[in-house]
Design a protein around this motif. Structure first.
Motif, PDB file in Angstrom:
ATOM      1  N   UNK A  53       8.474   3.792  -3.787  1.00 12.09           N
ATOM      2  CA  UNK A  53       9.229   3.445  -5.001  1.00 12.09           C
ATOM      3  C   UNK A  53       9.116   1.939  -5.229  1.00 12.09           C
ATOM      4  N   UNK A  54       8.995   1.545  -6.483  1.00 12.44           N
ATOM      5  CA  UNK A  54       8.930   0.116  -6.779  1.00 12.44           C
ATOM      6  C   UNK A  54      10.133  -0.288  -7.625  1.00 12.44           C
ATOM      7  N   UNK A 112       2.310   0.502 -11.982  1.00 19.85           N
ATOM      8  CA  UNK A 112       2.299   1.857 -12.513  1.00 19.85           C
ATOM      9  C   UNK A 112       1.152   2.696 -11.937  1.00 19.85           C
ATOM     10  N   UNK A 113       0.148   2.045 -11.413  1.00 18.38           N
ATOM     11  CA  UNK A 113      -0.962   2.764 -10.781  1.00 18.38           C
ATOM     12  C   UNK A 113      -0.634   3.163  -9.348  1.00 18.38           C
ATOM     13  N   UNK A 114       0.304   2.463  -8.726  1.00 24.06           N
ATOM     14  CA  UNK A 114       0.552   2.663  -7.298  1.00 24.06           C
ATOM     15  C   UNK A 114       1.805   3.472  -6.983  1.00 24.06           C
ATOM     16  N   UNK A 115       2.753   3.537  -7.926  1.00 21.01           N
ATOM     17  CA  UNK A 115       4.048   4.161  -7.602  1.00 21.01           C
ATOM     18  C   UNK A 115       4.436   5.176  -8.671  1.00 21.01           C
ATOM     19  N   UNK A 116       4.968   6.319  -8.244  1.00 23.36           N
ATOM     20  CA  UNK A 116       5.400   7.352  -9.184  1.00 23.36           C
ATOM     21  C   UNK A 116       6.739   6.999  -9.833  1.00 23.36           C
ATOM     22  N   UNK A 117       7.586   6.277  -9.093  1.00 24.24           N
ATOM     23  CA  UNK A 117       8.919   5.950  -9.597  1.00 24.24           C
ATOM     24  C   UNK A 117       9.068   4.439  -9.725  1.00 24.24           C
ATOM     25  N   UNK A 118       9.499   4.008 -10.903  1.00 17.32           N
ATOM     26  CA  UNK A 118       9.715   2.587 -11.176  1.00 17.32           C
ATOM     27  C   UNK A 118      11.179   2.403 -11.576  1.00 17.32           C
ATOM     28  N   UNK A 119      11.879   1.520 -10.869  1.00 17.00           N
ATOM     29  CA  UNK A 119      13.277   1.216 -11.174  1.00 17.00           C
ATOM     30  C   UNK A 119      13.340  -0.211 -11.715  1.00 17.00           C
ATOM     31  N   UNK A 151      13.436   4.479 -14.186  1.00 16.59           N
ATOM     32  CA  UNK A 151      14.896   4.429 -14.150  1.00 16.59           C
ATOM     33  C   UNK A 151      15.315   3.011 -14.541  1.00 16.59           C
ATOM     34  N   UNK A 152      16.120   2.897 -15.589  1.00 18.28           N
ATOM     35  CA  UNK A 152      16.512   1.589 -16.112  1.00 18.28           C
ATOM     36  C   UNK A 152      17.974   1.306 -15.772  1.00 18.28           C
ATOM     37  N   UNK A 153      18.199   0.256 -15.013  1.00 16.38           N
ATOM     38  CA  UNK A 153      19.553  -0.145 -14.635  1.00 16.38           C
ATOM     39  C   UNK A 153      19.890  -1.480 -15.286  1.00 16.38           C
ATOM     40  N   UNK A 154      21.100  -1.589 -15.771  1.00 14.01           N
ATOM     41  CA  UNK A 154      21.541  -2.829 -16.413  1.00 14.01           C
ATOM     42  C   UNK A 154      22.870  -2.609 -17.101  1.00 14.01           C
ATOM     43  N   UNK A 155      23.125  -3.375 -18.130  1.00  6.79           N
ATOM     44  CA  UNK A 155      24.381  -3.288 -18.871  1.00  6.79           C
ATOM     45  C   UNK A 155      24.253  -2.183 -19.914  1.00  6.79           C
TER      46      UNK A 155
END
Length: 589
Positions: A473-474, A518-525, A554-558
């Motif tokens: 995961x990145x 995006x080429x190396x990881x299936x999940x991006x946070x 997955x987008x985390x923030x306000x």
């Protein structure tokens, strides 16, 4: 009613049962009550102490809430809140789930207008007055209480200019104490000083020329004089202007003597006024001090560097450069639009201009950023203090929109340092010679390390930085919120699963790094301390869509709501971006 007068007052209707002779006693009780609570709970002190008598007089003479009262700025409204039904929960002021530190329409019918930013009262009250005319409600009064620092702002003059050609039932009260958060500046401040000293009576003429009925100046702490004059003005119609003289911090000697420090002093001894010292030895520096000290250090070697701040020399720590180079560090007063275009004008002449404005206040100069700076590709260096969640000042002050509202502007770069070292180095890099404007956003509060005044290093343009290598995961973060990621990863057992990238440059975004991610990881946070609508996460998602990547993002923030007041940690928890929340999210993998 006798004895403790304040305890018998739930609303202004109770206040109006007092005799005029009892009002000075109530003023002392109200002042003591504010001091008692704020000394323990913290908050804005000096401004509210300065208007205790005015607050009582307004609610005593006028029929609030039917008569509409607008405060400008809301720092001075503590007494107003206490007298309008919020005495018993005033100790929750500025705390999570408690009452707001500023007037707020949803909180009370006595709060006619939300006032966290300055210079809005005259326009708002005039709008109310014109609306009353259209509804044939000709007996209703509309009162704007505005400080001498706020009235110098352009919007206040726009309101005065319009009001003078109407017959609106508007009373403007100038609360003149010669200070905002820092001492007031500019020609109007000197003009008002002459009026107060009897050297220049022409404020009467100036206001009369705008078709206002002028009276004053009068002592704003003299309750009999105040109530008498307000009663007279209540019975008049049309635009009226009352000039009163007050002392910020009135009634607490220390607050009167050091009005800047006691604007919001933190915890203090309610008897002596002594501020309770919080040991800051071996603590990381405040980001604002990193800015101020670094700018001063750079200005020593670069004679083209100019510093500009709109009324925030202490809050931004521009004060350090103002002390060292008074001709090259300029406080323009509450005038964000002017600050930006002034910076643009200087940039046309080859100056290196650092324009320091709180993120929430740059919103007031959006057109100038676009039209006067970016459109002309002028290399102004915007330093956006208080970016992200700011804490107890709440929704009016959070700097959570800047990534979204700046990213859409052509020619403008955006950088968010990970820590105080990177802030120091981007300030250095920017003055080496940039070809277009840049906005540097950094948070309220302290950095991460005491060892930050190291030799300068230039920061590579537009490049992301990998902080941790993982297998599955990145996490991509921008700015100081990335430190929460690092701390959370350090507390979980499966940390080896996670890669972590820091994107200092939000614009231009490092597309090479994103392709690799995006080429190396299936999940991006993605993680940011700004709004997820149009923010950093949206930029990353837009990149993925453009290049046909189908990774899980997955987008985390306000979230898409106005975040209320509370400690920064509590608000980060609410948004799910504090260390504990991130630890729980990461541990689930």
């Amino acid at each position: 009613m006798s004895g403790n007068l304040l305890s018998h007052i739930q609303t202004p209707s109770d206040l109006r049962k007092l005799t005029p002779e009892q009002l000075p006693e109530l003023a002392q009780e109200l002042r003591d009550f504010i001091i008692d609570v704020v000394s323990v709970k913290e908050g804005h002190l000096g401004a509210s102490l300065g208007v205790v008598e005015l607050t009582i007089a307004l609610h005593y003479i006028f029929n609030t809430p039917e008569d509409l009262l607008v405060w400008d700025v809301g720092h001075q409204a503590y007494g107003h809140k206490i007298l309008t039904g919020r005495r018993d929960n005033f100790d929750t002021n500025r705390q999570f789930g408690g009452i707001s530190g500023f007037p707020k329409r949803s909180e009370s019918e006595y709060d006619t207008f939300g006032v966290g930013h300055s210079s809005t009262s005259i326009s708002a009250a005039l709008g109310m007055a014109i609306a009353s005319q259209l509804k044939d409600d000709t007996d209703k009064n509309h009162i704007a209480v505005i400080g001498d620092a706020s009235i110098a702002s352009g919007m206040a003059f726009e309101g005065l200019n319009h009001a003078g050609v109407t017959d609106a039932n508007l009373l403007v009260i100038l609360n003149d104490n010669a200070i905002g958060i820092d001492p007031s500046v500019g020609a109007l401040k000197h003009y008002l000083t002459q009026v107060k000293e009897g050297k220049n009576p022409r404020l009467n003429n100036m206001i009369k020329s705008l078709n206002f009925d002028y009276s004053g100046p009068i002592d704003g702490h003299d309750l009999p004089a105040l109530t008498k004059e307000l009663q007279r003005l209540k019975n008049k119609k049309g635009p009226r202007f009352l000039h009163i003289i007050t002392t910020k911090g009135k009634g607490l000697k220390k607050a009167e003597e050091d009005q800047v420090k006691y604007h919001a002093p933190g915890k203090f001894d309610k008897v002596t006024g002594e501020i309770l010292k919080v040991t800051d030895e071996n603590l990381p520096p405040k980001y604002q001090d990193v800015f101020g000290l670094t700018l001063t250090e750079l200005a020593e070697k670069n004679g083209k560097i100019i510093g500009i701040t709109p009324a925030m020399p202490s809050g931004s720590s521009m004060k350090f450069m103002m002390e060292a180079f008074p001709k090259r560090a300029i406080d323009v007063g509450i005038a964000e639009q002017h600050a930006v275009t002034l910076a643009a004008g200087m940039a046309t002449q080859g100056m290196t201009v650092y324009c320091n404005i709180y993120s929430t206040f740059l919103q007031r100069a959006y057109d100038q950023v676009i039209h006067d700076v970016a459109l002309q590709n002028l290399p102004v260096i915007f330093c956006l203090d208080r970016a992200g969640l700011v804490g107890e000042d709440g929704a009016t002050h959070h700097g959570v929109f800047d990534i979204a509202y700046l990213n859409c502007i052509p020619n403008l770069d955006i950088f968010a340092p990970l820590n105080e070292k990177e802030l120091r180095n981007i300030l250095y890099t920017a003055q080496l010679g940039i070809e277009r404007p840049i906005a540097i956003r950094y948070p309220r509060g302290r950095g991460e390390s005491t060892n930050w005044q190291l030799p300068f290093e230039s920061i590579p343009f537009g490049k992301a930085k990998q902080l941790q290598q993982g297998s599955e995961v990145v996490i991509v973060s921008t700015g100081a919120i990335g430190n929460n990621v690092t701390k959370a990863l350090g507390e979980i057992n499966n940390s080896a699963l996670f890669s972590h990238y820091h994107f200092g440059y939000i614009k231009p975004i490092d597309e090479g790094a994103l392709h690799k991610i995006f080429s190396a990881y299936k999940t991006v946070i993605t993680i940011e301390d700004g709004t997820i609508i149009g923010g950093f996460g949206s930029i990353v998602s837009d990149f993925a869509a453009k290049h046909n990547y189908c990774n899980k993002i997955i987008t985390l923030g306000v979230p898409d709501e106005f975040i209320e007041h509370g400690s920064i940690n509590r608000l980060q928890q609410y948004c799910g971006i504090d260390v504990k929340s991130l630890k729980d999210i990461f541990s689930a993998y």
